[in-house]
Design an enzyme around this catalytic site. Structure first.
Site, PDB file in Angstrom:
ATOM      1  N   LYS A  14       6.977   7.403  80.514  1.00 56.06           N
ATOM      2  CA  LYS A  14       7.593   6.165  80.093  1.00 56.06           C
ATOM      3  C   LYS A  14       8.457   6.677  78.809  1.00 56.06           C
ATOM      4  O   LYS A  14       9.418   6.315  78.547  1.00 56.06           O
ATOM      5  CB  LYS A  14       6.677   5.293  79.402  1.00 56.06           C
ATOM      6  CG  LYS A  14       6.075   4.340  80.656  1.00 56.06           C
ATOM      7  CD  LYS A  14       5.297   3.215  80.181  1.00 56.06           C
ATOM      8  CE  LYS A  14       3.957   3.493  78.971  1.00 56.06           C
ATOM      9  NZ  LYS A  14       3.007   4.227  79.698  1.00 56.06           N
ATOM     10  N   ARG A  89       0.975  -4.906  76.974  1.00 57.55           N
ATOM     11  CA  ARG A  89      -0.113  -4.275  77.565  1.00 57.55           C
ATOM     12  C   ARG A  89      -0.990  -4.925  78.128  1.00 57.55           C
ATOM     13  O   ARG A  89      -1.853  -4.706  78.850  1.00 57.55           O
ATOM     14  CB  ARG A  89      -0.791  -3.173  76.916  1.00 57.55           C
ATOM     15  CG  ARG A  89       0.034  -1.581  76.923  1.00 57.55           C
ATOM     16  CD  ARG A  89      -0.849  -0.849  76.433  1.00 57.55           C
ATOM     17  NE  ARG A  89      -0.270   0.337  75.949  1.00 57.55           N
ATOM     18  CZ  ARG A  89      -0.865   1.581  75.607  1.00 57.55           C
ATOM     19  NH1 ARG A  89      -2.241   1.659  75.329  1.00 57.55           N
ATOM     20  NH2 ARG A  89      -0.265   2.345  75.272  1.00 57.55           N
ATOM     21  N   ARG A 160      -5.828  19.303  74.248  1.00 63.61           N
ATOM     22  CA  ARG A 160      -6.200  18.197  73.634  1.00 63.61           C
ATOM     23  C   ARG A 160      -7.412  17.371  74.043  1.00 63.61           C
ATOM     24  O   ARG A 160      -7.389  17.015  75.412  1.00 63.61           O
ATOM     25  CB  ARG A 160      -5.030  17.134  73.259  1.00 63.61           C
ATOM     26  CG  ARG A 160      -3.948  17.681  72.487  1.00 63.61           C
ATOM     27  CD  ARG A 160      -3.074  16.770  71.832  1.00 63.61           C
ATOM     28  NE  ARG A 160      -2.746  15.789  72.597  1.00 63.61           N
ATOM     29  CZ  ARG A 160      -1.476  15.104  72.721  1.00 63.61           C
ATOM     30  NH1 ARG A 160      -0.733  15.061  71.773  1.00 63.61           N
ATOM     31  NH2 ARG A 160      -1.496  14.059  73.567  1.00 63.61           N
TER      32      ARG A 160
END
Ligand SMILES: [Zn+2]
Length: 229
Positions: A14, A89, A160
């Site tokens: 995105k 969202r 990560r």
């Protein structure tokens, strides 16, 4: 004048698309993730759970993101439209956005980036970061010159925490649960939802596809206006 909502799972690209589309559409890119990270950096969220939520990928409360978006889209540069990335969202956020846009006469177009989850997992699991300088690599698409070592300072690269496979699977499951109903909401509220399959195409090609769809769309909207006259 259009409000483009970029919608899609984590790892669907995105942010990359929003930047590419900004060049083609000439409207600002509004990323709630960037705005929230900026607030954390500037100390505006000291003592609040926002920083921890950003790290874990959990949702930040509706009131805060709603307020940030309302302030941002009232800026003069957003008068001709904008690209929303990471918002709305939840259904509550989608309803709030509808209430902001309707009085301004801004039409909402949802671009849904659909990517096969197995591709997302491979893509995100291939990400590495240098623990010293923070440079991001991807072992598939942007590998360092020497395997698993930072080009800039020679330190061993790390995965990560939020790019571990089990964490990615949890994030995708959370997305299915919280965000998929938002897509259904957009459809039932009568907004256009344009699905773009973004599986293995280069980002530039996906952006061209989206621009094509949006331009086509604008022409059709003009036709409708003329027919009405
Ligand atoms: Zn480094």
């Amino acid at each position: 004048m259009k409000a483009i909502v970029l919608f899609g799972p984590p790892g669907s690209g995105k942010g990359t698309q929003a930047k590419l589309l900004r060049d083609c559409l000439q409207v600002p890119h509004i990323s709630t993730g960037d705005m929230l990270r900026e607030r954390v950096r500037s100390g505006a969220e000291n003592g609040s759970p926002v920083a921890a939520k950003l790290q874990s990928g959990a949702l930040v409360r509706d009131e805060l993101v709603n307020r940030l978006v309302a302030e941002r889209i009232s800026q003069p540069d957003a008068a001709q439209g904008f690209i929303l990335d990471g918002y709305p969202r939840t259904i509550a956020q989608a309803e709030y956005l509808g209430g902001l846009l309707e009085p301004r006469g801004l039409q909402q177009v949802v671009v849904y980036l659909s990517v096969n989850y197995n591709i997302i997992i491979v893509r995100l699991c291939a990400r590495r970061q240098c623990p010293v300088c923070g440079t991001l690599y991807n072992m598939v698409s942007q590998a360092p010159k020497v395997d698993e070592v930072c080009d800039l300072d020679g330190h061993a690269l790390m995965i990560r925490e939020d790019d571990r496979e089990d964490v990615i699977r949890d994030r995708l499951a959370a997305y299915d649960e919280q965000s998929m109903p938002v897509l259904d909401y957009f459809r039932s509220a009568g907004h256009q939802v344009q699905e773009v399959t973004a599986d293995d195409l280069p980002p530039e090609e996906i952006a061209r596809k989206i621009c094509g769809i949006l331009e086509n769309n604008a022409v059709k909207a003009d036709d409708r206006t003329q027919n009405r006259r």
